[in-house]
Design an enzyme around this catalytic site. Structure first.
Site, PDB file in Angstrom:
ATOM      1  N   ASP A 211      -1.121 -17.051  -1.312  1.00  0.00           N
ATOM      2  CA  ASP A 211      -0.898 -16.149  -0.187  1.00  0.00           C
ATOM      3  C   ASP A 211      -0.178 -16.882   0.957  1.00  0.00           C
ATOM      4  O   ASP A 211      -0.530 -18.020   1.284  1.00  0.00           O
ATOM      5  CB  ASP A 211      -2.296 -15.690   0.279  1.00  0.00           C
ATOM      6  CG  ASP A 211      -2.261 -14.504   1.199  1.00  0.00           C
ATOM      7  OD1 ASP A 211      -1.872 -13.414   0.748  1.00  0.00           O
ATOM      8  OD2 ASP A 211      -2.646 -14.658   2.378  1.00  0.00           O
ATOM      9  N   GLU A 269       3.776 -16.687  -2.307  1.00  0.00           N
ATOM     10  CA  GLU A 269       4.300 -15.521  -1.585  1.00  0.00           C
ATOM     11  C   GLU A 269       5.219 -16.042  -0.484  1.00  0.00           C
ATOM     12  O   GLU A 269       4.762 -16.740   0.421  1.00  0.00           O
ATOM     13  CB  GLU A 269       3.117 -14.753  -0.985  1.00  0.00           C
ATOM     14  CG  GLU A 269       3.522 -13.456  -0.360  1.00  0.00           C
ATOM     15  CD  GLU A 269       2.464 -12.910   0.586  1.00  0.00           C
ATOM     16  OE1 GLU A 269       2.428 -11.690   0.754  1.00  0.00           O
ATOM     17  OE2 GLU A 269       1.696 -13.682   1.175  1.00  0.00           O
ATOM     18  N   HIS A 344       0.333  -5.083  -4.333  1.00  0.00           N
ATOM     19  CA  HIS A 344      -0.646  -4.328  -3.549  1.00  0.00           C
ATOM     20  C   HIS A 344      -0.217  -4.116  -2.097  1.00  0.00           C
ATOM     21  O   HIS A 344      -0.937  -3.460  -1.348  1.00  0.00           O
ATOM     22  CB  HIS A 344      -1.980  -5.084  -3.574  1.00  0.00           C
ATOM     23  CG  HIS A 344      -1.871  -6.422  -2.900  1.00  0.00           C
ATOM     24  ND1 HIS A 344      -1.124  -7.455  -3.424  1.00  0.00           N
ATOM     25  CD2 HIS A 344      -2.356  -6.879  -1.725  1.00  0.00           C
ATOM     26  CE1 HIS A 344      -1.170  -8.493  -2.611  1.00  0.00           C
ATOM     27  NE2 HIS A 344      -1.923  -8.170  -1.569  1.00  0.00           N
ATOM     28  N   ASP A 345       0.912  -4.688  -1.694  1.00  0.00           N
ATOM     29  CA  ASP A 345       1.385  -4.539  -0.311  1.00  0.00           C
ATOM     30  C   ASP A 345       2.566  -3.585  -0.201  1.00  0.00           C
ATOM     31  O   ASP A 345       3.196  -3.511   0.858  1.00  0.00           O
ATOM     32  CB  ASP A 345       1.841  -5.909   0.237  1.00  0.00           C
ATOM     33  CG  ASP A 345       0.680  -6.870   0.431  1.00  0.00           C
ATOM     34  OD1 ASP A 345      -0.451  -6.404   0.636  1.00  0.00           O
ATOM     35  OD2 ASP A 345       0.915  -8.088   0.364  1.00  0.00           O
TER      36      ASP A 345
HETATM   37  C1  NOJ Z   1      -0.431 -11.251   2.021  1.00  0.00           C
HETATM   38  C2  NOJ Z   1      -1.294 -10.381   1.192  1.00  0.00           C
HETATM   39  O1  NOJ Z   1      -0.594  -9.967   0.069  1.00  0.00           O
HETATM   40  C3  NOJ Z   1      -1.731  -9.234   2.062  1.00  0.00           C
HETATM   41  O2  NOJ Z   1      -2.369  -8.229   1.348  1.00  0.00           O
HETATM   42  C4  NOJ Z   1      -2.589  -9.781   3.146  1.00  0.00           C
HETATM   43  O3  NOJ Z   1      -2.868  -8.750   4.081  1.00  0.00           O
HETATM   44  C5  NOJ Z   1      -1.943 -10.933   3.889  1.00  0.00           C
HETATM   45  N1  NOJ Z   1      -1.216 -11.832   3.054  1.00  0.00           N
HETATM   46  C6  NOJ Z   1      -2.977 -11.745   4.607  1.00  0.00           C
HETATM   47  O4  NOJ Z   1      -3.708 -12.518   3.707  1.00  0.00           O
END
Ligand code: NOJ
Length: 615
Positions: A211, A269, A344-345
């Site tokens: 992350d 990420e 998921h985002d």
């Molecule tokens: C990226 C994650 O994919 C997301 O879902 C999250 O809200 C933020 N990082 C904070 O961890």
């Protein structure tokens, strides 16, 4: 149980990964929330789909301010999801059928409920004070207290929260309940390696999706970010906290100290990093930092430049250029890439990049599957993508149905700003809020978080037996879009994904490792690209020969018929039709090198031409 061999990097290059969002995948105990036992019950489903690597989003102990990305204990499982033993059973079950399992590594921040933060905030001289980022206030000209910088958090408002008890601010790039760890502190880093990484690697996990991988090293001068919106104090500030000066050093340390002792994959990420040369620093094999990253250009398409939820219309050339850029940047290097367009985002890809209209959504889902399965890199699928799940309908109310802190906060902040800016002008306020709502409906994270649609056995799409339903509203279209309906139908979206994953592996040189070539970059209606590879073989008697192989993929990104030109014969020779997303491929007539495509039709052609005999 040990992970499947072999341990060369081919397993994470050639493997297809599937992301599971634990809250919404499968509920086993009727409480309306997904759980580990639910995932365990679907291991065979994943295997049958053709999955090799299962990525489980955070299932750690957490107050769930941000759906588990706020972790209060890395070494415990969120109780409603299950136990450590359940996780061990899941790891073992995946290994037993030849799959790997990776976890989410969320170490830019913890929850404010983590024992480390509780200690850190207890007093200024606590030994863990420096494990988080604390700063004194600064004073405005009129003497009022201001946060240390003007940085805006991802979830609206300032990145700084005032702590009454110790009279300082702490930094949180996300919610105020998610304080940022201080990676400048050596002890904190070692504790992270132990608790968040070794603890799980020793249980057999095969790596991590990492992350916010480029945010640990902040520019420690803590300067204000440039002002892009003079109407508000808080400004987008990734220039100050993303890709900071010690980022690569930290990742090297993480590998040398922990990861190199195991056979792992890491996928970072990586937002805010548009320069391929910079991305290569993260993913070059020689300077082992990360196996690969999720670069953000593809999922950023349509997002507003300064505010994510201010949707901007876009055209196909942008998507094509983005795909080409992040396919080609590794060619001739030792780097590696990923192929993905959901997680998921993000809003659902059918709704964002193609068409979710009833008459087009099946072809659209298969068209995107055809595109993704042909791309170089490790392929990631997000739960529900394999059955063509689509965005929630525009009628859903943000206040009643949306759960995500990011979009709900943004909506309320936008409402406040609109009320101030257009005071008394009800029509202007309504227009502004319609636009914000529409933007959230297209791009909002909740689109990806509705319960997985397994069948039509109950109003929760078979996700849960709880009579009152799931923790989040089930998509209204579950009777039409669900696994049971598609399971045995080779022409369904699910059936198509299964055969594409198989086809991809059967031609790994071309699809997983091949070179990418884009045609007609400015065409706004069709997407034509080729994948190529050259194989050198030693024949009996006639010496060494090079065989050039190519696949040509033609995709119609419109709801009308289109005609495309295949590359000329002198490029790849004869091309043979192999796969299409329409079942009746015979009806699409090809006149020579011209192909007629029906709405959202995609076709894949293969060539195999011996191009040269060397000696
Ligand atoms: C990226 C994650 O994919 C997301 O879902 C999250 O809200 C933020 N990082 C904070 O961890």
């Amino acid at each position: 149980m040990a992970a499947p061999s072999p341990s060369s990097d081919a397993w994470w290059k050639e493997g297809t990964a599937y992301q599971i969002y634990p809250a919404s995948f499968k509920d086993s105990n009727g409480d309306g929330l997904g759980d580990i036992a639910g995932i365990l019950s679907k291991v065979d489903y994943l295997k049958e789909l053709g999955i090799d690597i299962v990525w489980v989003s955070p299932m750690f102990e957490s107050p769930q301010i941000d759906m588990g990305y706020d972790i209060s204990n890395y070494e415990a499982v969120h109780a409603p999801y299950g136990t450590i033993e359940d996780m061990q059973a899941l790891i073992d079950a995946c290994h037993a059928c030849g799959m790997r399992l990776i976890l989410d590594l969320v170490i830019n921040h913890t929850s404010a409920e983590h024992a480390w933060f509780k200690e850190s905030r207890s007093s200024k001289d606590n030994p863990k004070r420096d494990w988080y980022i604390w700063k004194p206030p600064r004073d405005a000209e009129n003497g009022t207290r201001l946060p240390p910088t003007n940085w805006r958090s991802y979830f609206s408002g300032s990145t700084w929260e005032w702590d009454e008890h110790t009279q300082e601010y702490y930094l949180h790039l996300f919610a105020k309940e998610m304080p940022d760890l201080n990676w400048e502190n050596d002890e904190a880093r070692q504790a992270i390696y132990d608790s968040a990484m070794r603890f799980w690697l020793d249980k057999g996990v095969d790596g991590f999706r990492i992350d916010c991988v480029n945010m640990y090293s902040k520019r420690v001068g803590f300067q204000d970010a440039p002002v892009v919106n003079p109407d508000v104090f808080e400004q987008p500030a990734w220039s100050e906290y993303a890709n900071g000066p010690r980022m690569h050093e930290f990742l090297r340390e993480m590998n040398n100290t922990v990861l190199n002792k195991y056979d792992t994959l890491t996928v970072g990420e990586l937002p805010h990093t548009p320069d391929p040369r910079h991305v290569l620093k993260y993913v070059g094999a020689a300077d082992k930092q990360l196996s690969m990253v999720f670069q953000f250009d593809i999922v950023d398409i349509g997002q507003g430049a300064s505010d994510k939820y201010r949707f901007e219309e876009w055209k196909l050339p942008q998507l094509k250029a983005t795909v080409a850029k992040w396919q080609q940047f590794i060619e001739g290097t030792d780097g590696w890439t990923t192929a993905f367009c959901e997680n998921h985002d993000q809003g659902r890809s059918v709704s964002r990049f193609a068409s979710d209209a009833p008459e087009h959504r099946v072809h659209s889902a298969k068209l995107l599957a055809l595109m993704l399965a042909s791309l170089t890199g490790t392929l990631f699928i997000y739960q529900g993508q394999e059955i063509g799940m689509i965005n929630v309908p525009p009628e859903w109310s943000i206040d009643d149905e949306y759960k995500d802190i990011e979009s709900v906060n943004f909506y309320h902040t936008a409402q406040k700003l609109a009320d101030e800016k257009f005071a008394g002008d009800a029509e202007a306020i309504r227009r502004e809020m319609d636009y914000v709502k529409r933007s959230i409906q297209i791009l909002g994270r909740d689109n990806a978080r509705t319960p997985m649609q397994w069948d039509a056995s109950n109003k929760s799409a078979g996700f849960t037996d709880k009579p009152e339903g799931a923790w989040m509203r089930t998509h209204d279209l579950y009777p039409e879009i669900n696994v049971a309906k598609q399971q045995d139908d080779p022409n369904s979206v699910l059936g198509f994904w299964k055969s594409m994953l198989h086809f991809r592996k059967a031609h790994a040189d071309l699809f997983i490792y091949g070179n990418f070539r884009l045609y007609e970059p400015d065409n706004e209606k069709t997407f034509v690209f080729a994948k190529t590879t050259t194989k050198t073989t030693t024949g009996s008697g006639e010496g060494v020969s090079d065989t050039k192989q190519a696949a040509v993929i033609v995709l119609n990104f419109t709801g009308e018929d289109q005609t495309v030109d295949l590359p000329p014969a002198d490029e790849f020779g004869a091309l043979q039709f192999h796969v299409g997303n329409y079942t009746d491929t015979a009806t699409a007539e090809d006149a020579g090198r011209q192909v007629k495509l029906r709405p959202w039709e995609g076709r894949l052609y293969l060539s195999s031409v011996a191009t040269a005999v060397k000696s």
